[in-house]
Design a protein around this motif. Structure first.
Motif, PDB file in Angstrom:
ATOM      1  N   LEU A 150       9.940   4.518  -3.583  1.00 19.07           N
ATOM      2  CA  LEU A 150       8.546   4.178  -3.855  1.00 19.07           C
ATOM      3  C   LEU A 150       7.709   4.575  -2.644  1.00 19.07           C
ATOM      4  O   LEU A 150       7.498   3.780  -1.732  1.00 19.07           O
ATOM      5  CB  LEU A 150       8.395   2.683  -4.147  1.00 19.07           C
ATOM      6  N   PRO A 151       7.236   5.824  -2.590  1.00 19.32           N
ATOM      7  CA  PRO A 151       6.483   6.282  -1.423  1.00 19.32           C
ATOM      8  C   PRO A 151       5.124   5.601  -1.327  1.00 19.32           C
ATOM      9  O   PRO A 151       4.587   5.110  -2.320  1.00 19.32           O
ATOM     10  CB  PRO A 151       6.327   7.785  -1.676  1.00 19.32           C
ATOM     11  N   GLY A 152       4.606   5.563  -0.109  1.00 18.35           N
ATOM     12  CA  GLY A 152       3.260   5.030   0.101  1.00 18.35           C
ATOM     13  C   GLY A 152       3.187   3.545   0.333  1.00 18.35           C
ATOM     14  O   GLY A 152       2.089   2.986   0.458  1.00 18.35           O
ATOM     15  N   ARG A 195       1.314   1.981 -10.273  1.00 20.84           N
ATOM     16  CA  ARG A 195       0.804   0.611 -10.288  1.00 20.84           C
ATOM     17  C   ARG A 195       1.997  -0.321 -10.303  1.00 20.84           C
ATOM     18  O   ARG A 195       3.104   0.075 -10.632  1.00 20.84           O
ATOM     19  CB  ARG A 195      -0.058   0.354 -11.531  1.00 20.84           C
ATOM     20  N   PHE A 196       1.766  -1.575  -9.907  1.00 20.54           N
ATOM     21  CA  PHE A 196       2.835  -2.550 -10.067  1.00 20.54           C
ATOM     22  C   PHE A 196       2.284  -3.840 -10.655  1.00 20.54           C
ATOM     23  O   PHE A 196       1.113  -4.170 -10.497  1.00 20.54           O
ATOM     24  CB  PHE A 196       3.587  -2.818  -8.757  1.00 20.54           C
ATOM     25  N   GLU A 197       3.157  -4.541 -11.350  1.00 19.55           N
ATOM     26  CA  GLU A 197       2.874  -5.861 -11.890  1.00 19.55           C
ATOM     27  C   GLU A 197       3.697  -6.878 -11.121  1.00 19.55           C
ATOM     28  O   GLU A 197       4.855  -6.611 -10.772  1.00 19.55           O
ATOM     29  CB  GLU A 197       3.229  -5.925 -13.373  1.00 19.55           C
ATOM     30  N   VAL A 198       3.126  -8.030 -10.841  1.00 19.46           N
ATOM     31  CA  VAL A 198       3.831  -9.090 -10.129  1.00 19.46           C
ATOM     32  C   VAL A 198       4.574  -9.959 -11.143  1.00 19.46           C
ATOM     33  O   VAL A 198       4.006 -10.396 -12.143  1.00 19.46           O
ATOM     34  CB  VAL A 198       2.858  -9.946  -9.305  1.00 19.46           C
ATOM     35  N   GLY A 236       1.675 -11.836 -13.140  1.00 18.23           N
ATOM     36  CA  GLY A 236       0.726 -11.404 -14.158  1.00 18.23           C
ATOM     37  C   GLY A 236      -0.363 -10.509 -13.628  1.00 18.23           C
ATOM     38  O   GLY A 236      -1.023  -9.824 -14.410  1.00 18.23           O
ATOM     39  N   HIS A 237      -0.565 -10.480 -12.319  1.00 15.69           N
ATOM     40  CA  HIS A 237      -1.570  -9.611 -11.739  1.00 15.69           C
ATOM     41  C   HIS A 237      -0.967  -8.234 -11.474  1.00 15.69           C
ATOM     42  O   HIS A 237       0.227  -8.098 -11.241  1.00 15.69           O
ATOM     43  CB  HIS A 237      -2.114 -10.202 -10.440  1.00 15.69           C
ATOM     44  N   THR A 238      -1.830  -7.229 -11.512  1.00 15.87           N
ATOM     45  CA  THR A 238      -1.389  -5.863 -11.268  1.00 15.87           C
ATOM     46  C   THR A 238      -2.183  -5.267 -10.111  1.00 15.87           C
ATOM     47  O   THR A 238      -3.283  -5.717  -9.787  1.00 15.87           O
ATOM     48  CB  THR A 238      -1.557  -4.980 -12.517  1.00 15.87           C
ATOM     49  N   PHE A 239      -1.581  -4.252  -9.517  1.00 13.59           N
ATOM     50  CA  PHE A 239      -2.215  -3.559  -8.393  1.00 13.59           C
ATOM     51  C   PHE A 239      -2.027  -2.067  -8.591  1.00 13.59           C
ATOM     52  O   PHE A 239      -0.912  -1.607  -8.875  1.00 13.59           O
ATOM     53  CB  PHE A 239      -1.597  -3.998  -7.062  1.00 13.59           C
ATOM     54  N   GLN A 245      -6.375  -0.820  -5.396  1.00  9.38           N
ATOM     55  CA  GLN A 245      -7.210  -1.896  -5.924  1.00  9.38           C
ATOM     56  C   GLN A 245      -6.407  -2.792  -6.844  1.00  9.38           C
ATOM     57  O   GLN A 245      -5.638  -2.301  -7.674  1.00  9.38           O
ATOM     58  CB  GLN A 245      -8.401  -1.329  -6.706  1.00  9.38           C
ATOM     59  N   PRO A 246      -6.591  -4.124  -6.743  1.00  7.77           N
ATOM     60  CA  PRO A 246      -5.950  -5.016  -7.700  1.00  7.77           C
ATOM     61  C   PRO A 246      -6.744  -5.056  -8.996  1.00  7.77           C
ATOM     62  O   PRO A 246      -7.956  -4.837  -9.010  1.00  7.77           O
ATOM     63  CB  PRO A 246      -5.993  -6.370  -6.998  1.00  7.77           C
TER      64      PRO A 246
END
Length: 254
Positions: A150-152, A195-198, A236-239, A245-246
């Motif tokens: 997962l770069p960056g 993007r990722f989801e928590v 449930g939150h994503t970034f 940006q979230p």
């Protein structure tokens, strides 16, 4: 996964890998007692309904380059790195046939890749390897090369439980092009690369120095980091990684 993953997070991995059709490979290279870690996760994933769970013992670079590695990984739908020492993973696997094949399989979407604790830290290109000094200084964090799945990002784990905000701030000040991602225990990020989801019971802390107005990292003494952003995101939150940006919205939680 930030460590101490509960059944809900492990079940989510099993489901993503195919549930009853899942072919999961457990890699416990990070562990000092790989046989114990392997047995524990084989039992857990089997109890959660995975179709097949098998360990892949990689304790030397000779084993990681052995011809028998390829058929095991190509048959997998999910690969799981256990916790332990993340530097052991990079020393043993980095640049080997196992590493190269995993990069191809993950990049093509052929396998779901997961890791807990050290297994999460190694996903970064620049990897946090340690640090427990007080303050925000260059000396409070140590870094090295990760496997760059997962770069960056710079991933830290056991985040809130072990009070690791200072070392993540220091790491991001040293590498401001990277997003700092601190993952609590029993918490995970589920990502497709953009993007990722928590997921889970804790939070994920994101430190973004891209907008910082001043960064000074002296060889000794406190770091200056002005104007950076910090986001604390529960399940449930994503970034959005590329946009930094979230998206504060309710989604699916583990």
């Amino acid at each position: 996964m930030g460590g101490a993953a509960g059944p809900a997070l492990l079940l989510r991995f099993v489901e993503l890998a195919g549930a009853a059709a899942a072919q999961i490979v457990v890699i416990a290279t990070a562990s000092e007692s790989p046989e114990t870690a392997e047995a524990a996760y084989v039992e857990k994933f089997s109890a959660l309904g995975a179709g097949s769970v098998r360990p892949l013992r990689l304790t030397s670079r000779i084993e990681a380059n052995a011809p028998g590695v390829e058929p095991v990984l190509r048959a997998a739908t999910g690969v799981f790195f256990t916790g332990g020492d993340q530097e052991r993973i990079t020393r043993v696997i980095g640049g080997t046939a196992a590493d190269s094949l995993l990069q191809v399989l993950v990049g093509s979407g052929a396998v779901v890749l997961a890791g807990t604790s050290a297994g999460a830290a190694v996903m970064s290109a620049t990897m946090i390897t340690g640090g427990d000094e007080p303050g925000v200084t260059a000396g409070c964090v140590s870094t090295g090369p990760g496997l760059e799945f997962l770069p960056g990002v710079l991933i830290d784990q056991h985040f809130s439980e072990r009070g690791r905000l200072n070392r993540l701030l220091a790491a991001v000040a040293c590498y401001p092009h990277e997003l700092g991602v601190g993952i609590d225990e029993d918490t995970a990020i589920l990502t497709d690369g953009d993007r990722f989801e928590v997921l889970g019971s804790g939070t994920v802390t994101v430190v973004d120095a891209g907008c910082a107005t001043d960064i000074q990292v002296p060889p000794a003494g406190p770091i200056a980091l002005a104007g950076a952003r910090i986001h604390v995101l529960p399940a449930g939150h994503t970034f959005h990684l590329t946009g930094r940006q979230p998206a504060v919205e309710r989604g699916r939680a583990a």
